[in-house]
Design a protein around this motif. Structure first.
Motif, short mmCIF file in Angstrom:
data_model
loop_
_atom_site.label_atom_id
_atom_site.label_comp_id
_atom_site.label_asym_id
_atom_site.label_seq_id
_atom_site.Cartn_x
_atom_site.Cartn_y
_atom_site.Cartn_z
N GLU A 1 -20.39 2.70 3.49
CA GLU A 1 -18.87 2.91 3.15
C GLU A 1 -18.07 3.94 3.92
O GLU A 1 -16.92 4.44 3.67
N ASP B 1 -14.04 6.16 -6.89
CA ASP B 1 -13.65 4.77 -6.68
C ASP B 1 -12.74 3.92 -7.66
O ASP B 1 -11.98 3.04 -7.37
N ARG C 1 -9.27 4.94 -7.23
CA ARG C 1 -8.80 4.27 -5.92
C ARG C 1 -8.34 2.65 -6.22
O ARG C 1 -7.47 2.09 -5.78
N ARG D 1 -13.62 5.83 1.83
CA ARG D 1 -13.14 5.84 0.66
C ARG D 1 -11.77 6.67 0.58
O ARG D 1 -10.66 6.40 0.09
#
Length: 607
Positions: A200, A446, A449, A497
């Motif tokens: 990631e 996340d 997000r 991210r």
């Protein structure tokens, strides 16, 4: 250039290539690791693995940190132990010259993992001696170098680990050897926060390490040497620092197609290439004057080749080849060959550790036909069976991502409401499980997000369809949704991210400005141009295209409609490049389609 504190030095692997260090220059270690991975993958997958794949990866711009990141993702920390093959017993001449610069109070930033400069500093100051079996020439040469050391020199301040960078920052950034990619510890028996790029990660420096590169611009002059400029995390900040000072870049040679000559000219950097003027030793001697010569005699005993062969044997003995084969498939996916990568995951033995989840990620990324529906089934299976909480939460978020994508692509279908509910419900589940980030903050980040991303996609659709009178209210909703990104950025630490959160938040703020008829914050355009460059340097064309879409919205907000149209065409090119059969990434195509519709409505709006 005048030696001492007024001059900063930045170095790469070129300073460690000559005897007695004789470490690989450029991509040497990366290429050796790729050969090891190719061998293991072929043992597992047979004819699915080819020599042409190895050739493509060797020609690629992937840095060692990316290759190690993929291998680390399957075999764990043993992947990084190949760095121990960079152990040294006697430093080379460039290392001693760099040590003299540090003894004069200079600051030195390096991307090297080895401890050649540290060894040289201790040799010159008498804190360490030569190995007894070192050739006589080194023992004869050392006294002349020690005579150059000042009286009572301080110990070398080496900053390598994350906590050391934080302390260095708090101490006012004193002169030091700053190893922004981490490296070997001083005893050469362990690793000090070596940079890798995992599944990631976008390859970005931590804030403190980035400060070290930026600080090079504070010096009166800057020497860059032994470095060919291939690190996406360092290269841009290094060029920016060079703009603020007088800079000279000395390098033996550059890869074909390198952007360094053009970038050097654009940033006012004097570029020196070739033998001898481009050599690190020549550049450092020009900086320091005329120190005595230092031998370049090979040492007895094991060198890099023998140490690396030992690591390769230990890796093969400790880990089944199907693990390395998964890393190989990931590297091919990085090059855009998702079909071959998917075929490799299908061919892996049943029950290969981690393969089901990685196969799902490949399908999710390829996003062709029913790929994402198949991926969703795999994510459900992994979530139901894994004992690992982080993996389970990741799968829940991926299920929400799949639902959001389905809602965007089929906005007029009867199931769009159910998909949107799932897209919001899955992140909410994760926030409940993590107690709103009080535990497992990365997963909670996340989740925020995902909430921001779903809100963005929904508001984009609404903005492209709603009557003009609703626009100010939608603009306020965009600003409110951007607050989710602020919370996400406060929890997440993963580089990719954080970049995705940053881009989505910028697009929401740009939409808010457009819909409310107000100027966008001045810093948004510069931020998106910088992030676009970062994505391009990391060969992430869809990521760069996302930034271009944001720039198109900013152009609309400024009233420059032709520029907005051109930027949307550029974004579509980015979503299409390298895709199977030349078909654009579905999510990117859907985003551009929405923005074109928004631009059309904006064109028809009065004024």
């Amino acid at each position: 250039m005048t030696p001492g504190p007024a001059v900063a030095v930045f170095t790469g692997a070129g300073i460690s290539g000559d005897q007695p260090a004789a470490l690989p220059r450029g991509f040497g270690l990366r290429d050796a690791v790729l050969g090891t991975m190719h061998e293991a993958a072929a043992a597992c997958l047979g004819t699915l693995v080819s020599g042409s794949q190895l050739e493509e990866l060797l020609k690629s711009g992937n840095k060692l940190e990316v290759v190690l990141g993929r291998l680390w993702g399957t075999v764990g920390p043993d992947a990084l132990k190949c760095v121990l093959a960079l152990r040294l017993r006697v430093p080379g001449e460039a290392h001693l010259l760099a040590a003299l610069h540090l003894l004069a109070g200079g600051t030195h930033v390096t991307v090297n993992f080895d401890v050649g400069i540290e060894l040289a500093y201790d040799l010159i100051t008498g804190r360490a001696g030569l190995p007894p079996d070192a050739p006589r020439a080194y023992h004869d040469a050392l006294p002349a170098w020690r005579a150059l050391a000042p009286a009572d020199p301080p110990p070398l301040l080496t900053v390598s680990r994350h906590e050391e960078f934080a302390r260095w920052e708090r101490a006012g950034r004193p002169a030091a050897l700053l190893k922004v990619h981490g490296g070997l510890d001083r005893d050469q028996t362990g690793l000090a926060d070596v940079v890798v790029v995992d599944i990631e990660e976008l390859s970005q420096l931590t804030a403190d390490r980035a400060t070290a590169v930026a600080g090079l611009g504070d010096a009166t002059s800057l020497l860059v040497t032994g470095y060919s400029g291939g690190d996406p995390d360092v290269y841009g900040p290094l060029l920016t620092a060079a703009l603020r000072t007088s800079a000279r870049w000395c390098c033996l040679s550059l890869p074909v197609g390198s952007s360094v000559p053009a970038d050097a000219a654009a940033h006012g950097i004097e570029l020196v290439l070739g033998d001898p003027d481009g050599l690190a030793v020549t550049a450092l001697r020009t900086l320091l004057g005329s120190p005595p010569p230092w031998p370049a005699v090979p040492l007895p005993g094991d060198g890099f080749a023998e140490l690396f062969t030992r690591w390769r044997s230990e890796l093969h003995a400790a880990h089944p080849p199907e693990l390395t084969a998964q890393s190989w498939a990931w590297l091919l996916a990085d090059l855009g060959d998702l079909d071959t990568a998917e075929a490799m995951f299908r061919a892996l033995p049943a029950g290969a550790p981690g393969a089901h989840l990685r196969h799902a990620e490949i399908l999710y990324t390829r996003a062709r036909d029913d790929d994402r529906d198949r991926a969703a089934g795999m994510f459900r299976e992994v979530a139901a069976s894994t004992p690992d909480a982080s993996t389970r939460l990741h799968c829940l978020l991926r299920l929400g991502d799949v639902a959001r994508g389905r809602a965007v692509r089929h906005a007029g279908s009867v199931r769009v409401v159910a998909d949107l509910l799932a897209a919001y419900a899955r992140p909410a589940q994760v926030l409940l499980a993590t107690r709103n980030g009080r535990r497992q903050p990365e997963e909670a980040g996340d989740a925020y997000r995902a909430l921001q991303q779903t809100s963005l996609r929904l508001l984009e659709q609404m903005a492209s369809l709603a009557p003009a009178g609703c626009r100010p209210a939608l603009g306020l909703l965009c600003r409110a949704a951007a607050s989710l990104g602020r919370r996400a950025a406060g929890l997440a630490r993963n580089g990719n991210r954080l970049a995705l959160i940053r881009q989505h938040r910028a697009l929401l703020l740009s939409l808010a400005a457009l819909l409310r008829g107000r100027p966008a914050p001045a810093e948004l355009r510069a931020d998106m141009e910088s992030l676009r460059t970062t994505y391009r340097n990391a060969d992430d064309l869809p990521g760069a295209a996302n930034c271009v879409v944001t720039l198109a919205v900013l152009a609309l907000a400024d009233g420059d409609r032709p520029a907005a149209r051109r930027l949307l065409d550029e974004a579509m090119d980015g979503y299409t490049a390298g895709r199977p059969a030349g078909r654009p990434l579905p999510s990117g195509e859907a985003l551009v389609r929405v923005m074109v519709r928004l631009a059309d409505r904006h064109d028809r709006a009065p004024g």
